[in-house]
Design an enzyme around this catalytic site. Structure first.
Site, PDB file in Angstrom:
ATOM      1  N   MET A 135     -12.196   4.694  -1.449  1.00 14.24           N
ATOM      2  CA  MET A 135     -12.931   4.924  -0.528  1.00 14.24           C
ATOM      3  C   MET A 135     -13.594   6.223  -0.602  1.00 14.24           C
ATOM      4  O   MET A 135     -13.352   7.001   0.409  1.00 14.24           O
ATOM      5  CB  MET A 135     -12.226   4.702   0.766  1.00 14.24           C
ATOM      6  CG  MET A 135     -11.503   3.317   1.056  1.00 14.24           C
ATOM      7  SD  MET A 135     -10.187   3.224   2.211  1.00 14.24           S
ATOM      8  CE  MET A 135      -8.879   3.426   1.110  1.00 14.24           C
ATOM      9  N   ASP A 141      -4.637   3.804  -2.148  1.00 13.61           N
ATOM     10  CA  ASP A 141      -5.842   3.819  -1.199  1.00 13.61           C
ATOM     11  C   ASP A 141      -6.163   5.259  -1.549  1.00 13.61           C
ATOM     12  O   ASP A 141      -5.443   6.323  -1.108  1.00 13.61           O
ATOM     13  CB  ASP A 141      -5.474   3.776   0.308  1.00 13.61           C
ATOM     14  CG  ASP A 141      -5.385   2.199   0.679  1.00 13.61           C
ATOM     15  OD1 ASP A 141      -6.173   1.488   0.175  1.00 13.61           O
ATOM     16  OD2 ASP A 141      -4.011   2.100   1.118  1.00 13.61           O
ATOM     17  N   SER A 162       0.813  -1.099   0.103  1.00 18.63           N
ATOM     18  CA  SER A 162       0.093   0.094   0.032  1.00 18.63           C
ATOM     19  C   SER A 162       0.623   1.068   0.036  1.00 18.63           C
ATOM     20  O   SER A 162       1.673   1.450   0.931  1.00 18.63           O
ATOM     21  CB  SER A 162      -0.986  -0.046   1.241  1.00 18.63           C
ATOM     22  OG  SER A 162      -1.407   1.034   1.513  1.00 18.63           O
ATOM     23  N   MET A 181     -12.043  -6.224   3.349  1.00 16.00           N
ATOM     24  CA  MET A 181     -11.293  -5.342   4.181  1.00 16.00           C
ATOM     25  C   MET A 181     -11.098  -6.104   5.701  1.00 16.00           C
ATOM     26  O   MET A 181     -12.045  -6.414   6.252  1.00 16.00           O
ATOM     27  CB  MET A 181     -11.815  -4.155   4.741  1.00 16.00           C
ATOM     28  CG  MET A 181     -12.027  -3.066   3.591  1.00 16.00           C
ATOM     29  SD  MET A 181     -10.159  -2.734   2.795  1.00 16.00           S
ATOM     30  CE  MET A 181      -9.607  -1.955   4.397  1.00 16.00           C
ATOM     31  N   HIS A 192      -0.788  -0.806  -4.578  1.00 17.20           N
ATOM     32  CA  HIS A 192      -1.977  -0.614  -4.041  1.00 17.20           C
ATOM     33  C   HIS A 192      -2.321   0.840  -3.874  1.00 17.20           C
ATOM     34  O   HIS A 192      -1.563   1.404  -3.036  1.00 17.20           O
ATOM     35  CB  HIS A 192      -2.301  -1.571  -2.849  1.00 17.20           C
ATOM     36  CG  HIS A 192      -3.738  -1.401  -2.273  1.00 17.20           C
ATOM     37  ND1 HIS A 192      -4.853  -2.344  -2.905  1.00 17.20           N
ATOM     38  CD2 HIS A 192      -4.306  -0.797  -1.395  1.00 17.20           C
ATOM     39  CE1 HIS A 192      -5.898  -1.835  -2.292  1.00 17.20           C
ATOM     40  NE2 HIS A 192      -5.541  -1.094  -1.180  1.00 17.20           N
ATOM     41  N   GLY A 198      -3.981  -4.738   8.120  1.00 15.75           N
ATOM     42  CA  GLY A 198      -3.174  -5.172   9.260  1.00 15.75           C
ATOM     43  C   GLY A 198      -2.679  -6.867   8.697  1.00 15.75           C
ATOM     44  O   GLY A 198      -2.504  -7.440   9.386  1.00 15.75           O
ATOM     45  N   SER A 245       2.196  -0.818   6.427  1.00 21.46           N
ATOM     46  CA  SER A 245       3.585  -0.615   7.352  1.00 21.46           C
ATOM     47  C   SER A 245       4.314  -1.877   7.337  1.00 21.46           C
ATOM     48  O   SER A 245       5.560  -1.849   7.636  1.00 21.46           O
ATOM     49  CB  SER A 245       2.953  -0.015   8.532  1.00 21.46           C
ATOM     50  OG  SER A 245       2.258  -1.179   9.122  1.00 21.46           O
ATOM     51  N   ASP A 299      -7.238  -6.601   2.790  1.00 21.78           N
ATOM     52  CA  ASP A 299      -6.464  -5.159   3.099  1.00 21.78           C
ATOM     53  C   ASP A 299      -6.525  -4.977   4.499  1.00 21.78           C
ATOM     54  O   ASP A 299      -7.868  -4.975   4.869  1.00 21.78           O
ATOM     55  CB  ASP A 299      -6.902  -4.412   2.266  1.00 21.78           C
ATOM     56  CG  ASP A 299      -6.429  -2.824   2.140  1.00 21.78           C
ATOM     57  OD1 ASP A 299      -5.237  -2.917   3.180  1.00 21.78           O
ATOM     58  OD2 ASP A 299      -6.643  -2.109   1.489  1.00 21.78           O
ATOM     59  N   GLY A 307     -10.230   3.486   5.989  1.00 13.01           N
ATOM     60  CA  GLY A 307      -9.856   4.785   6.427  1.00 13.01           C
ATOM     61  C   GLY A 307      -9.497   5.525   7.990  1.00 13.01           C
ATOM     62  O   GLY A 307      -9.238   6.192   8.196  1.00 13.01           O
ATOM     63  N   PHE A 308      -9.326   4.175   8.804  1.00  8.17           N
ATOM     64  CA  PHE A 308      -8.878   4.162  10.124  1.00  8.17           C
ATOM     65  C   PHE A 308      -7.364   3.580  10.019  1.00  8.17           C
ATOM     66  O   PHE A 308      -7.226   2.654   9.817  1.00  8.17           O
ATOM     67  CB  PHE A 308      -9.796   3.641  11.139  1.00  8.17           C
ATOM     68  CG  PHE A 308     -11.064   4.253  11.125  1.00  8.17           C
ATOM     69  CD1 PHE A 308     -11.262   5.502  11.959  1.00  8.17           C
ATOM     70  CD2 PHE A 308     -12.206   4.144  10.264  1.00  8.17           C
ATOM     71  CE1 PHE A 308     -12.669   5.931  12.032  1.00  8.17           C
ATOM     72  CE2 PHE A 308     -13.546   4.581  10.206  1.00  8.17           C
ATOM     73  CZ  PHE A 308     -13.616   5.651  11.136  1.00  8.17           C
ATOM     74  N   GLY A 309      -6.491   4.584  10.581  1.00 10.45           N
ATOM     75  CA  GLY A 309      -5.267   4.080  10.937  1.00 10.45           C
ATOM     76  C   GLY A 309      -5.089   3.106  12.218  1.00 10.45           C
ATOM     77  O   GLY A 309      -5.780   3.356  13.110  1.00 10.45           O
ATOM     78  N   GLY A 310      -4.009   2.229  12.168  1.00  5.12           N
ATOM     79  CA  GLY A 310      -3.421   1.652  13.520  1.00  5.12           C
ATOM     80  C   GLY A 310      -4.459   0.721  13.948  1.00  5.12           C
ATOM     81  O   GLY A 310      -4.353   0.351  15.117  1.00  5.12           O
ATOM     82  N   HIS A 324      -7.979   1.438  -4.875  1.00  6.87           N
ATOM     83  CA  HIS A 324      -9.304   1.218  -3.863  1.00  6.87           C
ATOM     84  C   HIS A 324      -9.594   2.496  -3.414  1.00  6.87           C
ATOM     85  O   HIS A 324      -9.210   3.252  -2.887  1.00  6.87           O
ATOM     86  CB  HIS A 324      -8.498   0.322  -2.682  1.00  6.87           C
ATOM     87  CG  HIS A 324      -9.471   0.396  -1.520  1.00  6.87           C
ATOM     88  ND1 HIS A 324      -9.226   0.069  -0.314  1.00  6.87           N
ATOM     89  CD2 HIS A 324     -10.961   0.262  -1.474  1.00  6.87           C
ATOM     90  CE1 HIS A 324     -10.338   0.045   0.609  1.00  6.87           C
ATOM     91  NE2 HIS A 324     -11.277   0.130  -0.246  1.00  6.87           N
ATOM     92  N   MET A 337      -8.974   8.092  -0.565  1.00 12.42           N
ATOM     93  CA  MET A 337     -10.002   8.546   0.508  1.00 12.42           C
ATOM     94  C   MET A 337     -10.364   9.824   0.139  1.00 12.42           C
ATOM     95  O   MET A 337      -9.398  10.829  -0.119  1.00 12.42           O
ATOM     96  CB  MET A 337      -9.294   8.365   1.995  1.00 12.42           C
ATOM     97  CG  MET A 337      -8.601   7.075   2.194  1.00 12.42           C
ATOM     98  SD  MET A 337      -7.858   7.123   3.650  1.00 12.42           S
ATOM     99  CE  MET A 337      -6.911   5.789   3.918  1.00 12.42           C
TER     100      MET A 337
END
Length: 216
Positions: free
Chosen positions: A68, A35, A9, A137, A33, A177, A198, A175, A142-145, A66, A37
């Site tokens: 979003m 993303d 990504s 998903m 990939h 984690g 990451s 997609d 749209g949310f990190g971490g 992708h 948004m």
């Protein structure tokens, strides 16, 4: 040995040295990939056409965007012109998913549908024969971490079973984690494409991580 396609990504890439990370994907991975948004369908904003076009100019691998965003139909042709080869959008982001899938294919791209973890996989079933791939998903878009959601394995397996039941060739992309620690189980569940951000770009040895994820 089972082979899977790895799609780093680019949202996790080093934008100050983007050419370096584009080269990393060109040399070691299979798919870029992207993303996208809009700050409406999801709360964050990522990047737009100038970045997509810059990556496309140097990419030697497939570009997978992708979306979003709401009303993805308004941007399909523009992404095709920017050099994208695969385009997915969320099932609940438009009133007529079938029409958008047809639009994507008419522009010469592979068409995909995406769903968040709270949408039952069976809601994709009526559209499988219109899709080239499905994006599951494993965190909320749209949310990190976020932590990888364990239910993803059974969701991928359920989708793979229905694809086979219908006698189709749809690919399954996962997609969120995704890393070398869960890639093997995802592949065993039926995944064909693994998106990793990451886990690749923040690693000391990104090429080694990609290699570890590609083979089981």
């Amino acid at each position: 040995m089972i082979m899977v396609q790895i799609a780093p990504s680019m949202l996790a890439a080093d934008f100050l040295h983007l050419e370096k990370d584009v080269d990393l994907v060109n040399r070691n991975a299979d798919i870029f990939h992207l993303d996208i948004m809009d700050g409406i369908f999801v709360p964050n904003i990522s990047y737009g056409f100038p970045v997509v076009e810059a990556i496309a100019r140097n990419a030697m691998k497939t570009l997978d965007a992708h979306l979003m965003i709401i009303n993805p139909e308004n941007y399909v042709e523009r992404f095709a012109k920017a050099g994208v080869h695969m385009l997915s959008f969320h099932l609940n982001a438009t009133e007529n998913p079938s029409k958008v899938l047809q639009q994507i294919k008419a522009c010469g791209m592979k068409a995909g549908l995406a769903i968040n973890p709270d949408i039952p996989v069976k809601e994709l079933f009526p559209y499988l024969d219109q899709c080239d791939y499905l994006l599951i998903m494993s965190v909320f878009a749209g949310f990190g971490g976020q932590k990888f959601i364990e239910d993803t394995y059974s969701r991928v397996a359920e989708l793979r079973q229905e694809i086979q039941r219908q006698g189709l060739d749809c690919l399954i992309e996962v997609d969120g984690g995704v890393s070398a620690s869960n890639s093997g189980k995802l592949i065993a569940s039926g995944a064909d494409i693994l998106v990793a951000g990451s886990a690749v770009f923040k690693a000391e040895d990104p090429a080694g991580v990609i290699s570890a994820m590609k083979t089981v």
